[in-house]
Design an enzyme around this catalytic site. Structure first.
Site, short mmCIF file in Angstrom:
data_model
loop_
_atom_site.label_atom_id
_atom_site.label_comp_id
_atom_site.label_asym_id
_atom_site.label_seq_id
_atom_site.Cartn_x
_atom_site.Cartn_y
_atom_site.Cartn_z
N ASN A 154 0.83 -1.21 0.00
CA ASN A 154 0.00 0.00 0.00
C ASN A 154 0.86 1.26 0.00
OD1 ASN A 154 -2.31 -1.54 0.08
ND2 ASN A 154 -2.69 -1.25 2.26
N ARG A 206 -4.48 -0.14 -13.22
CA ARG A 206 -3.16 0.15 -12.71
C ARG A 206 -2.41 -1.11 -12.26
NH1 ARG A 206 -3.20 3.31 -7.42
NH2 ARG A 206 -4.41 4.78 -8.60
N HIS A 251 -14.49 0.90 -15.40
CA HIS A 251 -14.44 0.26 -14.09
C HIS A 251 -15.72 -0.51 -13.79
CE1 HIS A 251 -14.08 0.33 -9.53
NE2 HIS A 251 -12.92 -0.12 -9.89
#
Length: 729
Positions: free
Chosen positions: A54, A417, A447
């Site tokens: 993250n 991504r 998306h």
């Protein structure tokens, strides 16, 4: 490093919470999972690795975005009201504090537990002579041939070092013996080398870090040269080159950036992590070369590890399988209890099916695709794909469908991504097989998660539809919580068909019946639903909003929620990650509560509930309340109309609000505190959802009632009769 009081005060006074600071608070909640002594050591290491991944992404994208402004002298004001230079100070102060917490936890709490679980991370010097011989042999036969020293001096240009890859910076003495003259070389550790060499001794697995093996064999790469220092480091580069990801970058500025910034490989360095005490001369060279200062440099103790993502090798080791979280067996969907006894195509002609993953398996979706690929009556399959599993059954089914002569249309989002290369490869496979493949839609990222199957059944044509919040990925469906609707309802089928025409062509429908789409009008329709609740509250009518999403960042939506709160609407928000809304502020958001749920499963579903004075509206889908979702993505939310399924969704919200094991309460100052049972029985949604039965859906209460109000209209005994008996005799 401490922040000046003036900056702290400015952050606290803003009516909005910084997106980036809120995200860092989320990662701290993930780190909380690694702190939890009730979890196994393997699970704690897994969560520690997740925090590292993250944080890498945060520096690559968010800090990278900040440097797009800093490097090109563009003004930027954060939600907290801070300008770009002030905000840089805040970001690096907070991330360094977080990094210190990560490494302190690893060294002081986790490492001492390794030995009692029959493994260790062992340095080269602590190996036996025989083990050192084996390690040296591994170096000479496997590692050494893969390494390439890259010199930097008057005759060699500075090499391109890859982001987030371990690198040795080796300082050597000049050949002429000059005291003042040093040389610098770089050795990049290949990404396809395992993080650890595994050695078993006395039933204990010793994990020897590859960097320690290389360090102790560095002489093989610098023969007849005096090595002055060997320094391990890792850089993170700016990878934020897309308007879709940069909610605050203007389109014309983006075009300017594109001319200067090509790929993630050559983006500017935004972070330098160094192990131990690095050579000061080398640091000076790197700082000048990359235009960084001490703020960008993160110093990690040699005893710790550089890059915790390597711990996944230990987490996934077969010897520690019994220490990993045991996945319960998925239960049948409430509206499809006889899941193993009927053909999914026949079932969907009779009823809608709601899937709640991972509590319900993704198998019905895969079965639908696989049967459609072989079914002689199926004419066409259309699907949007964002991320796929490795060796995907979805790809296999689509290939089989094309082979069988069916029309197959696939929109592959090649801008997903970090999945760009995999998606492009899979898309090309499908295209070669004869599928009609669309590689994304111009500047929009697709998306939305949609599947449409067209089947001829006698004289009629039936459309089978799947609408979802999650990816068509059978691997992540086992630990991401998502929602999906399987249906042959003609209203949904019409809406989805129209939306596919938007995606693949130039169609622009005037209206959808059960679908809200972006970028067309999703923000405005959600705003109108919020305003309707506010109007009901002002009239003294029952009102309420419950929203479950991953992220809340869109300022226009936040302002409408503030206005609804001031009108008296009870608002409950379940926001897993960043939340830029400030709850519980006097005169602004007193009627808004925010919780975040972080636990064994990654909360990924999106649900929007509006009370509607008893005529409630419930939507699920792929969209968060973010600028990028509303303006730069193709997204969809779909209204749930079936009574049983609507009850299921409301129950999911109720359970989320009831959880006292995985929940964190957000406070007005942007901080979070963990919810605890406090004498009540533990209620862990990641366990309780396996136990939901139809009787559970008879007593629903989202606690939205006004003082003195008894039951919400849709919660009366008379209304309970609608739950149908779908069990087969």
């Amino acid at each position: 490093m401490m922040l000046p009081e003036k900056i702290k005060k400015q952050i606290a006074q803003s009516d909005y919470v910084s997106r980036d600071l809120s995200w860092l608070k989320f990662n701290d909640r993930v780190l909380d999972q690694a702190r939890d002594p009730d979890k196994s050591i393997i699970e704690r290491l897994r969560f520690l690795a997740i925090t590292e991944s993250n944080l890498d992404e945060f520096f690559t994208i968010r800090v990278g975005s900040l440097y797009n402004y800093l490097d090109y002298n563009k003004p930027r004001i954060d939600y907290s009201g801070l300008k770009e230079i002030q905000f840089r100070q805040v970001i690096f102060t907070r991330t360094k504090q977080f990094s210190h917490q990560q490494h302190s936890l690893f060294m002081n709490e986790l490492m001492p537990l390794f030995e009692q679980h029959d493994f260790s991370i062992t340095t080269y010097k602590n190996l036996t002579s025989a083990e050192k011989g084996r390690v040296n042999s591994y170096f000479e036969t496997t590692i050494y041939p893969m390494l390439t020293p890259m010199a930097y001096d008057n005759y060699h240009t500075f090499p391109i070092l890859i982001s987030n890859r371990l690198v040795f910076g080796v300082v050597t003495k000049a050949e002429d013996g000059s005291v003042d003259y040093k040389k610098l070389s770089f050795i990049q550790i290949p990404s396809n080398l395992p993080k650890f060499l595994e050695i078993e001794r006395d039933e204990v697995v010793h994990f020897v870090p590859v960097e320690d093996i290389i360090r102790n064999n560095i002489k093989h790469l610098f023969r007849n040269v005096e090595v002055l220092s060997v320094n391990l480091f890792r850089i993170t580069r700016n990878g934020d080159f897309t308007l879709e990801e940069s909610d605050d970058i203007e389109a014309n500025f983006l075009e300017e950036l594109k001319k200067k910034l090509k790929t993630r490989r050559t983006g500017r360095v935004v972070r330098l992590e160094v192990s131990g005490r690095p050579d000061s001369w080398m640091l000076k060279v790197l700082k000048e070369r990359w235009d960084i200062d001490d703020d960008n440099i993160f110093k990690i103790k040699r005893k710790s590890l550089l890059d915790f993502t390597g711990l996944l090798q230990i987490v996934n080791h077969p010897q520690f399988r019994d220490l990993r979280m045991e996945m319960p067996v998925a239960v049948p969907p409430l509206s499809y209890p006889e899941i193993h006894d009927y053909n999914i195509l026949d079932v969907l002609n009779e009823r809608d099916v709601l899937l709640h993953h991972p509590y319900n398996s993704i198998e019905p979706v895969l079965e639908l695709l696989e049967k459609a690929a072989e079914d002689a009556g199926v004419l066409a399959i259309k699907i949007t794909i964002y991320r796929l599993a490795k060796d995907s059954r979805v790809t296999a089914a689509l290939l089989k469908a094309a082979e069988n002569g069916k029309h197959v249309s696939v929109l592959f989002e090649v801008k997903a991504r970090f999945d760009e290369e995999n998606n492009l490869r899979e898309a090309q496979r499908l295209q070669k097989a004869g599928c009609f493949v669309i590689y994304g839609i111009s500047s929009f990222k697709t998306h939305t998660k949609l599947l449409l199957i067209v089947r001829k059944e006698g004289e009629k044509v039936t459309r089978y539809v799947h609408l979802s919040s999650g990816n068509y990925n059978e691997s992540t469906s086992k630990f991401y919580t998502d929602l999906g609707l399987l249906t042959t309802n003609e209203v949904y089928a019409h809406d989805v068909s129209e939306f596919f025409n938007v995606i693949t062509g130039h169609s622009m429908p005037n209206v959808y019946l059960n679908l809200i789409t972006a970028p067309k009008d999703m923000r405005q329709q959600l705003v109108e639903l919020i305003k309707a609740e506010a109007e009901n509250a002002r009239k003294g009518l029952p009102s309420g909003i419950v929203i479950k999403i991953n992220s809340l960042q869109d300022k226009e939506s936040i302002d409408e929620l503030y206005a609804a709160s001031q009108a008296g609407v009870s608002i409950k928000l379940i926001v897993r990650g960043m939340c830029c809304l400030r709850p519980g502020r006097a005169g602004l958001s007193e009627n808004i509560q925010v919780i975040s749920i972080v636990g064994q499963y990654l909360e990924h579903s999106r649900i929007y509930y509006f009370h509607g004075n008893g005529d409630s509206k419930v939507y699920i889908g792929s969209a968060d309340m973010m600028v990028r979702s509303f303006e730069r993505r193709l997204e969809s939310l779909f209204m749930i109309t079936d009574d049983l399924l609507k009850r299921q969704i409301i129950n999911i919200l109720q359970y989320n609000l009831k959880d006292n094991v995985n929940s964190y309460v957000m406070h007005e100052d942007g901080t979070y505190s963990k919810k605890h049972p406090d004498g009540e029985p533990e209620f862990n949604i990641h366990k309780e959802f396996y136990n939901v039965i139809r009787d559970t859906l008879l007593d629903l209460d989202l606690a939205l009632k006004k003082p003195g109000q008894k039951k919400l209209p849709e919660e009366t005994v008379e209304e309970k009769r609608y739950i149908p008996d779908l069990d087969k005799s």
